[in-house]
Scaffold this motif. Sequence first.
Motif, PDB file in Angstrom:
ATOM      1  N   ILE A  34       0.892  -1.168   0.000  1.00 24.59           N
ATOM      2  CA  ILE A  34       0.000   0.000   0.000  1.00 24.59           C
ATOM      3  C   ILE A  34       0.921   1.206   0.000  1.00 24.59           C
ATOM      4  CG2 ILE A  34      -1.760   1.277   1.258  1.00 24.59           C
ATOM      5  CD1 ILE A  34      -2.699  -1.417   2.413  1.00 24.59           C
ATOM      6  N   GLN A  35       0.984   1.896  -1.127  1.00 27.92           N
ATOM      7  CA  GLN A  35       1.928   2.997  -1.257  1.00 27.92           C
ATOM      8  C   GLN A  35       1.318   4.143  -2.031  1.00 27.92           C
ATOM      9  OE1 GLN A  35       4.881   2.326  -4.728  1.00 27.92           O
ATOM     10  NE2 GLN A  35       4.731   0.322  -3.739  1.00 27.92           N
ATOM     11  N   ILE A  36       1.689   5.319  -1.616  1.00 27.87           N
ATOM     12  CA  ILE A  36       1.378   6.528  -2.373  1.00 27.87           C
ATOM     13  C   ILE A  36       2.707   7.239  -2.539  1.00 27.87           C
ATOM     14  CG2 ILE A  36       0.116   8.703  -2.457  1.00 27.87           C
ATOM     15  CD1 ILE A  36      -1.967   7.414  -0.606  1.00 27.87           C
ATOM     16  N   ALA A 105      -0.919   2.633 -15.265  1.00 27.38           N
ATOM     17  CA  ALA A 105      -1.032   1.272 -15.790  1.00 27.38           C
ATOM     18  C   ALA A 105       0.263   0.488 -15.586  1.00 27.38           C
ATOM     19  CB  ALA A 105      -1.394   1.310 -17.275  1.00 27.38           C
ATOM     20  N   ALA A 106       1.406   1.090 -15.918  1.00 24.56           N
ATOM     21  CA  ALA A 106       2.686   0.379 -15.816  1.00 24.56           C
ATOM     22  C   ALA A 106       2.965  -0.053 -14.382  1.00 24.56           C
ATOM     23  CB  ALA A 106       3.826   1.259 -16.339  1.00 24.56           C
ATOM     24  N   ASN A 107       2.767   0.842 -13.445  1.00 31.51           N
ATOM     25  CA  ASN A 107       3.045   0.507 -12.046  1.00 31.51           C
ATOM     26  C   ASN A 107       2.013  -0.449 -11.462  1.00 31.51           C
ATOM     27  OD1 ASN A 107       5.501   2.021 -10.977  1.00 31.51           O
ATOM     28  ND2 ASN A 107       4.415   3.592 -12.133  1.00 31.51           N
ATOM     29  N   THR A 108       0.760  -0.299 -11.858  1.00 30.28           N
ATOM     30  CA  THR A 108      -0.298  -1.187 -11.369  1.00 30.28           C
ATOM     31  C   THR A 108      -0.061  -2.621 -11.825  1.00 30.28           C
ATOM     32  OG1 THR A 108      -1.896   0.623 -11.294  1.00 30.28           O
ATOM     33  CG2 THR A 108      -2.792  -1.608 -11.391  1.00 30.28           C
ATOM     34  N   ILE A 109       0.496  -2.781 -13.004  1.00 26.34           N
ATOM     35  CA  ILE A 109       0.747  -4.126 -13.534  1.00 26.34           C
ATOM     36  C   ILE A 109       2.067  -4.695 -13.014  1.00 26.34           C
ATOM     37  CG2 ILE A 109       1.235  -5.426 -15.646  1.00 26.34           C
ATOM     38  CD1 ILE A 109      -0.774  -3.460 -17.047  1.00 26.34           C
ATOM     39  N   LEU A 115       6.402  -7.091  -5.751  1.00 28.41           N
ATOM     40  CA  LEU A 115       6.069  -7.310  -4.340  1.00 28.41           C
ATOM     41  C   LEU A 115       5.923  -8.801  -4.037  1.00 28.41           C
ATOM     42  CD1 LEU A 115       3.451  -4.433  -3.860  1.00 28.41           C
ATOM     43  CD2 LEU A 115       5.790  -4.511  -2.965  1.00 28.41           C
ATOM     44  N   ARG A 116       5.296  -9.540  -4.928  1.00 28.87           N
ATOM     45  CA  ARG A 116       5.080 -10.972  -4.720  1.00 28.87           C
ATOM     46  C   ARG A 116       6.376 -11.760  -4.830  1.00 28.87           C
ATOM     47  NH1 ARG A 116       1.219 -15.014  -5.484  1.00 28.87           N
ATOM     48  NH2 ARG A 116      -0.013 -13.779  -4.070  1.00 28.87           N
ATOM     49  N   TYR A 117       7.058 -11.612  -5.978  1.00 31.65           N
ATOM     50  CA  TYR A 117       8.198 -12.476  -6.261  1.00 31.65           C
ATOM     51  C   TYR A 117       9.533 -11.903  -5.777  1.00 31.65           C
ATOM     52  CZ  TYR A 117       4.690 -14.877  -8.939  1.00 31.65           C
ATOM     53  OH  TYR A 117       3.542 -15.534  -9.298  1.00 31.65           O
ATOM     54  N   MET A 129      -2.644  -5.230  -6.999  1.00 32.14           N
ATOM     55  CA  MET A 129      -2.878  -4.350  -8.146  1.00 32.14           C
ATOM     56  C   MET A 129      -3.863  -3.252  -7.773  1.00 32.14           C
ATOM     57  SD  MET A 129      -3.071  -6.889 -11.409  1.00 32.14           S
ATOM     58  CE  MET A 129      -1.603  -7.336 -12.310  1.00 32.14           C
ATOM     59  N   LEU A 130      -4.860  -3.613  -7.009  1.00 30.31           N
ATOM     60  CA  LEU A 130      -5.841  -2.629  -6.553  1.00 30.31           C
ATOM     61  C   LEU A 130      -5.194  -1.592  -5.639  1.00 30.31           C
ATOM     62  CD1 LEU A 130      -8.841  -1.706  -6.349  1.00 30.31           C
ATOM     63  CD2 LEU A 130      -8.999  -3.210  -4.345  1.00 30.31           C
ATOM     64  N   THR A 131      -4.421  -2.057  -4.655  1.00 31.52           N
ATOM     65  CA  THR A 131      -3.832  -1.113  -3.694  1.00 31.52           C
ATOM     66  C   THR A 131      -2.771  -0.236  -4.360  1.00 31.52           C
ATOM     67  OG1 THR A 131      -2.201  -2.737  -2.901  1.00 31.52           O
ATOM     68  CG2 THR A 131      -4.312  -2.605  -1.716  1.00 31.52           C
ATOM     69  N   VAL A 132      -1.914  -0.827  -5.179  1.00 30.23           N
ATOM     70  CA  VAL A 132      -0.907  -0.037  -5.894  1.00 30.23           C
ATOM     71  C   VAL A 132      -1.601   0.895  -6.881  1.00 30.23           C
ATOM     72  CG1 VAL A 132       1.015  -0.145  -7.541  1.00 30.23           C
ATOM     73  CG2 VAL A 132       0.969  -1.706  -5.593  1.00 30.23           C
TER      74      VAL A 132
END
Length: 164
Positions: A34-36, A105-109, A115-117, A129-132
């Motif tokens: 969760i970042q802004i 779009a680029a950062n959301t994808i 973060l996961r891998y 993807m929703l939080t980012v």
Amino acid sequence: MKENKVTFLTQAAMIAAIYVVLTYVFAPFSFGEIQIRISEALTILPLFTPAAIPGLFIGCLIGNILGGAILPDIIFGSLATLLGAVFTWLLRGHSKFLGPVPPIAANTIIVPFVLRYGYGIVLPIPFMMLTVGIGEVLSCGVLGMIVYFALARYKGVIFTKASA
């Protein structure tokens, strides 16, 4: 011609420096699932100058390094910003409101996969993807458009024709 190169390099360096400072100062909000990232508001700048493309990329790269990011985040997070900047530049002749779309779009994808891998965060990728994405809409969309409208009236002064 030499003046154009100096202007380009100066603008790129200033954009990179501002991006780094904003990322570093607001580090508690700039990283994680969760970042802004306040510095992402600068991703609107390719609408004004192509110097923003390397400026944003280098700023993100240095900001990630100083922020203690791991290598995959440094590489892929910075590439996400680079992709967003390039496509924002390509949209410069269209509606100004499309400018924030590529970095969002680029950062959301890309960032949720980092973060996961990279960090091993086990939240579902669609949730990240929703939080980012929400953070990117706030930083690129809302803050970015505030930056756009603040700078648009000074376009010929701040960003000279040599940069466009």
